[in-house]
Design a protein around this motif. Structure first.
Motif, PDB file in Angstrom:
ATOM      1  N   MET A  83       0.840  -1.205   0.000  1.00 48.64           N
ATOM      2  CA  MET A  83       0.000   0.000   0.000  1.00 48.64           C
ATOM      3  C   MET A  83       0.872   1.251   0.000  1.00 48.64           C
ATOM      4  SD  MET A  83      -2.725   1.289   2.873  1.00 48.64           S
ATOM      5  CE  MET A  83      -1.454   2.180   3.734  1.00 48.64           C
ATOM      6  N   LYS A  84       0.504   2.218  -0.843  1.00 52.48           N
ATOM      7  CA  LYS A  84       1.269   3.452  -0.920  1.00 52.48           C
ATOM      8  C   LYS A  84       0.869   4.393   0.204  1.00 52.48           C
ATOM      9  CE  LYS A  84       1.980   4.564  -5.405  1.00 52.48           C
ATOM     10  NZ  LYS A  84       1.603   5.207  -6.656  1.00 52.48           N
ATOM     11  N   GLY A  85       1.829   5.053   0.788  1.00 54.51           N
ATOM     12  CA  GLY A  85       1.530   6.064   1.799  1.00 54.51           C
ATOM     13  C   GLY A  85       1.294   7.416   1.138  1.00 54.51           C
ATOM     14  N   HIS A  86       1.428   8.438   1.920  1.00 54.09           N
ATOM     15  CA  HIS A  86       1.272   9.783   1.359  1.00 54.09           C
ATOM     16  C   HIS A  86       2.145  10.766   2.139  1.00 54.09           C
ATOM     17  CE1 HIS A  86      -1.772   9.748   4.612  1.00 54.09           C
ATOM     18  NE2 HIS A  86      -1.310  10.969   4.798  1.00 54.09           N
ATOM     19  N   VAL A  87       2.266  11.949   1.590  1.00 52.11           N
ATOM     20  CA  VAL A  87       3.099  12.977   2.226  1.00 52.11           C
ATOM     21  C   VAL A  87       2.246  14.219   2.458  1.00 52.11           C
ATOM     22  CG1 VAL A  87       5.103  14.503   1.918  1.00 52.11           C
ATOM     23  CG2 VAL A  87       5.219  12.129   1.111  1.00 52.11           C
ATOM     24  N   VAL A  88       2.366  14.783   3.669  1.00 52.40           N
ATOM     25  CA  VAL A  88       1.693  16.056   3.962  1.00 52.40           C
ATOM     26  C   VAL A  88       2.763  17.107   4.238  1.00 52.40           C
ATOM     27  CG1 VAL A  88      -0.068  17.230   5.327  1.00 52.40           C
ATOM     28  CG2 VAL A  88      -0.153  14.734   5.096  1.00 52.40           C
ATOM     29  N   PHE A  89       2.812  18.128   3.401  1.00 48.66           N
ATOM     30  CA  PHE A  89       3.696  19.268   3.665  1.00 48.66           C
ATOM     31  C   PHE A  89       2.980  20.151   4.683  1.00 48.66           C
ATOM     32  CE2 PHE A  89       4.774  17.877  -0.584  1.00 48.66           C
ATOM     33  CZ  PHE A  89       6.165  17.870  -0.547  1.00 48.66           C
ATOM     34  N   VAL A  90       3.666  20.442   5.791  1.00 49.75           N
ATOM     35  CA  VAL A  90       3.029  21.224   6.855  1.00 49.75           C
ATOM     36  C   VAL A  90       3.893  22.443   7.180  1.00 49.75           C
ATOM     37  CG1 VAL A  90       2.336  21.224   9.291  1.00 49.75           C
ATOM     38  CG2 VAL A  90       1.871  19.207   7.882  1.00 49.75           C
ATOM     39  N   GLY A  91       3.243  23.585   7.254  1.00 48.52           N
ATOM     40  CA  GLY A  91       3.928  24.799   7.707  1.00 48.52           C
ATOM     41  C   GLY A  91       3.905  24.846   9.227  1.00 48.52           C
ATOM     42  N   ALA A  92       5.100  24.931   9.836  1.00 49.04           N
ATOM     43  CA  ALA A  92       5.192  24.922  11.306  1.00 49.04           C
ATOM     44  C   ALA A  92       4.925  26.301  11.899  1.00 49.04           C
ATOM     45  CB  ALA A  92       6.581  24.445  11.725  1.00 49.04           C
ATOM     46  N   GLY A  93       4.828  27.311  11.044  1.00 44.15           N
ATOM     47  CA  GLY A  93       4.672  28.677  11.553  1.00 44.15           C
ATOM     48  C   GLY A  93       6.027  29.327  11.767  1.00 44.15           C
ATOM     49  N   PRO A  94       6.025  30.594  12.195  1.00 40.64           N
ATOM     50  CA  PRO A  94       7.241  31.408  12.177  1.00 40.64           C
ATOM     51  C   PRO A  94       8.191  31.197  13.345  1.00 40.64           C
ATOM     52  CG  PRO A  94       5.387  32.696  12.948  1.00 40.64           C
ATOM     53  CD  PRO A  94       4.829  31.363  12.558  1.00 40.64           C
ATOM     54  N   GLY A  95       7.772  30.545  14.406  1.00 43.01           N
ATOM     55  CA  GLY A  95       8.667  30.404  15.560  1.00 43.01           C
ATOM     56  C   GLY A  95       7.908  29.881  16.762  1.00 43.01           C
ATOM     57  N   ASP A  96       7.019  30.704  17.320  1.00 41.33           N
ATOM     58  CA  ASP A  96       6.202  30.256  18.443  1.00 41.33           C
ATOM     59  C   ASP A  96       5.406  29.027  18.010  1.00 41.33           C
ATOM     60  OD1 ASP A  96       4.133  29.837  20.295  1.00 41.33           O
ATOM     61  OD2 ASP A  96       4.097  31.945  20.855  1.00 41.33           O
ATOM     62  N   PRO A  97       5.571  27.893  18.730  1.00 40.63           N
ATOM     63  CA  PRO A  97       4.889  26.674  18.295  1.00 40.63           C
ATOM     64  C   PRO A  97       3.369  26.786  18.276  1.00 40.63           C
ATOM     65  CG  PRO A  97       6.042  26.336  20.396  1.00 40.63           C
ATOM     66  CD  PRO A  97       6.436  27.686  19.895  1.00 40.63           C
ATOM     67  N   GLU A  98       2.812  27.751  19.036  1.00 32.97           N
ATOM     68  CA  GLU A  98       1.345  27.906  19.019  1.00 32.97           C
ATOM     69  C   GLU A  98       0.838  28.421  17.674  1.00 32.97           C
ATOM     70  OE1 GLU A  98      -0.122  30.232  22.260  1.00 32.97           O
ATOM     71  OE2 GLU A  98       0.344  28.678  23.728  1.00 32.97           O
ATOM     72  N   LEU A  99       1.735  28.852  16.809  1.00 30.46           N
ATOM     73  CA  LEU A  99       1.296  29.426  15.533  1.00 30.46           C
ATOM     74  C   LEU A  99       1.223  28.398  14.402  1.00 30.46           C
ATOM     75  CD1 LEU A  99       3.063  32.897  15.763  1.00 30.46           C
ATOM     76  CD2 LEU A  99       0.631  32.399  15.985  1.00 30.46           C
ATOM     77  N   ILE A 100       1.330  27.108  14.725  1.00 36.84           N
ATOM     78  CA  ILE A 100       1.023  26.088  13.709  1.00 36.84           C
ATOM     79  C   ILE A 100      -0.490  26.060  13.531  1.00 36.84           C
ATOM     80  CG2 ILE A 100       0.804  24.164  15.355  1.00 36.84           C
ATOM     81  CD1 ILE A 100       2.261  22.380  13.265  1.00 36.84           C
ATOM     82  N   THR A 101      -0.982  25.621  12.371  1.00 34.50           N
ATOM     83  CA  THR A 101      -2.437  25.513  12.192  1.00 34.50           C
ATOM     84  C   THR A 101      -2.937  24.223  12.851  1.00 34.50           C
ATOM     85  OG1 THR A 101      -2.281  24.284  10.136  1.00 34.50           O
ATOM     86  CG2 THR A 101      -2.325  26.698   9.957  1.00 34.50           C
ATOM     87  N   LEU A 102      -4.232  24.206  13.121  1.00 30.60           N
ATOM     88  CA  LEU A 102      -4.845  23.016  13.724  1.00 30.60           C
ATOM     89  C   LEU A 102      -4.698  21.817  12.784  1.00 30.60           C
ATOM     90  CD1 LEU A 102      -6.417  22.011  16.118  1.00 30.60           C
ATOM     91  CD2 LEU A 102      -8.508  22.892  15.064  1.00 30.60           C
TER      92      LEU A 102
END
Ligand code: SAM
Length: 273
Positions: free
Chosen positions: A1-20
């Protein structure tokens, strides 16, 4: 089975600024390939294989082709792979190259946008990148020039355009001269913003004409630095809300401030004029 890749933006620095959505993708990941601008607190407690692929302590980063290869290899093993990048993954983040490689291999991928430092750093410095009567466009430019490139991409001066230069700290002496050549007035305000959104944030406000002198004395301490150029920089005098120029520390950030090694936001920011 093939997996997948999710590109995720971590935000600018403060970890709380990642998206849900980015946060949820991380919790579900089998493998996470991450860059040096990512706050490692985002990786704590994940039930995933963690692979660092960034640049650290001046050492060269993993070659781009090798990173793309790893993404393909893990996905072909059926893994849910997260490719975690600082800020927004599509802003000067080489996501296009990696995604093209996945597309060529028939591997499904998603892109979860992130909060780019190009907008977050000015916002945390009290500099709205557009403002009625001052600026109605924004130009995000790389201050990095490859050896085979003659020209910087800095656009000619346009009074109602705010320019945000990324990768601008260590390269300042090479691009600063270009501003005058391209018609930027010597008295136009310019701000260097370092380690934005973190307890180490520093803001240095100067002008195009004085910037070379100011930056020679500045210490960015190896932290990521960007530059905002344009009339909107003058709004910081009235709008600084984060750091020592703020009238008072916002209550909702107090918890984040304590979390960041006990440092307070107010004491961590300096502004040199
Ligand atoms: C390779 S670019 C990646 C940009 C990223 N994709 C984004 O959207 O923020 C790296 C540059 O972003 C800027 N940068 C990233 N995080 C920053 C921060 N917390 N404070 C200031 N500049 C930052 C710096 O100019 C740094 O050299």
């Amino acid at each position: 089975m093939k997996g997948h890749v999710v590109f995720v933006g971590a935000g600018p620095g403060d970890p709380e600024l990642i998206t849900l959505r980015g946060w949820n993708a991380l919790q579900a990941a089998d493998v996470v390939l991450y860059d040096s601008l990512v706050d490692e607190r985002l990786l704590q407690g994940l039930d995933a294989e963690l692979v660092f692929v960034g640049k650290r302590c001046g050492r060269h980063s993993m070659r781009q082709e090798r990173i793309s290869e790893l993404l393909v290899r893990h996905a072909l093993r059926g893994k849910r792979v997260v490719r975690l990048k600082g800020g927004d993954p599509t802003v000067l983040g080489r996501t296009g190259e990696e995604a093209l490689r996945l597309a060529a291999s028939g591997i499904p991928f998603e892109i979860v946008p992130g909060v780019s430092s190009a907008l977050a750093a000015p916002a945390f410095a009290g500099i709205p990148v557009t403002h009625r009567g001052l600026a109605d466009s924004v130009c995000i430019v790389s201050a990095h020039r490859r050896d085979d490139e003659q020209e910087f991409s800095i656009p000619p001066y346009s009074p109602r355009t705010t320019v945000v230069l990324l990768m601008a700290g260590q390269t300042a002496q090479s691009w600063l001269g270009q501003l005058l050549v391209r018609g930027y007035p010597a008295n136009l305000p310019l701000a260097f913003i370092t380690a934005a959104t973190t307890a180490k944030q520093q803001v240095l406000v100067t002008t195009v004409g004085d910037a070379a002198r100011s930056v020679a004395k500045a210490e960015f301490g190896g932290s990521p630095t960007l530059v905002v150029i344009g009339h909107v920089v003058s709004l910081r005098d009235s709008l600084a809300w984060y750091g020592e120029d703020a009238p008072e520390a916002p209550v909702f950030l107090a918890a984040a401030s304590e979390r960041d090694n006990g440092a307070t936001n107010r004491s961590a920011v300096s502004c040199v004029r």
